[in-house]
Design an enzyme around this catalytic site. Structure first.
Site, PDB file in Angstrom:
ATOM      1  N   CYS A  14       0.872  -1.173   0.000  1.00 35.78           N
ATOM      2  CA  CYS A  14       0.000   0.000   0.000  1.00 35.78           C
ATOM      3  C   CYS A  14       0.913   1.229   0.000  1.00 35.78           C
ATOM      4  CB  CYS A  14      -1.002  -0.012   1.149  1.00 35.78           C
ATOM      5  SG  CYS A  14      -0.329   0.216   2.790  1.00 35.78           S
ATOM      6  N   CYS A  86      -4.431  -0.966  -2.012  1.00 32.01           N
ATOM      7  CA  CYS A  86      -5.025   0.355  -2.206  1.00 32.01           C
ATOM      8  C   CYS A  86      -4.828   0.753  -3.665  1.00 32.01           C
ATOM      9  CB  CYS A  86      -4.445   1.395  -1.248  1.00 32.01           C
ATOM     10  SG  CYS A  86      -2.801   1.999  -1.638  1.00 32.01           S
ATOM     11  N   CYS A  93       2.925   0.675  -7.972  1.00 29.61           N
ATOM     12  CA  CYS A  93       3.709  -0.516  -7.654  1.00 29.61           C
ATOM     13  C   CYS A  93       4.547  -0.923  -8.858  1.00 29.61           C
ATOM     14  CB  CYS A  93       2.784  -1.667  -7.245  1.00 29.61           C
ATOM     15  SG  CYS A  93       3.684  -3.143  -6.731  1.00 29.61           S
TER      16      CYS A  93
END
Length: 140
Positions: A14, A86, A93
């Site tokens: 996250c 999230c 990412c």
């Protein structure tokens, strides 16, 4: 004690590695630690939220020694699953060349909830319980 090499490695991601990814890591290790090794990191790490430590203690899970970590810590590790928890983390990412499968499950950030202290605590518990139920169902 010999480590079970058959355990699948999971990285929860996250933004700040302060709430949701920490909860997911702790629950997966607590519930299914015989089958999984869970880790967590953030795209912009900060520090673990003290309310998370408190609400996880209600489950008998001690996070006092947990630390917020950046994705770079795991850059060269192999994971069976990289799980973003999230929407912002899903967008930021990085690609893990050693990651087998990528999963996204968005959970609301309780740290952004506005209300009385009791209402805020209730929201943290709600998200904790939602993550717990998802872990129990998804990783069975």
């Amino acid at each position: 004690m010999k480590m079970n090499s058959d355990k699948k490695k999971v990285l929860f991601v996250c933004t700040h590695n302060a709430v949701r990814s920490q909860i997911a890591e702790a629950f997966l290790n607590h519930i299914y630690g015989d089958r999984y090794m869970a880790f967590s990191a953030g795209s912009d790490p900060s520090q673990i939220d003290p309310i998370v430590i408190m609400v996880m203690q209600e489950f008998g899970i001690d996070l006092r020694d947990y630390k917020s970590k950046g994705l770079d810590v795991f850059r060269y590790d192999r994971f069976d699953y990289v799980v973003t928890v999230c929407d912002q983390a899903q967008e930021t990412c990085p690609y893990f060349p050693e990651g087998h499968e990528r999963i996204h499950k968005s959970f609301t950030d309780p740290a952004k909830f506005q209300g009385s202290p009791d209402e805020v605590l209730k929201e943290y518990r709600r998200i904790r319980d939602e993550i717990n139920k998802w872990i129990e169902k998804e990783f069975i």
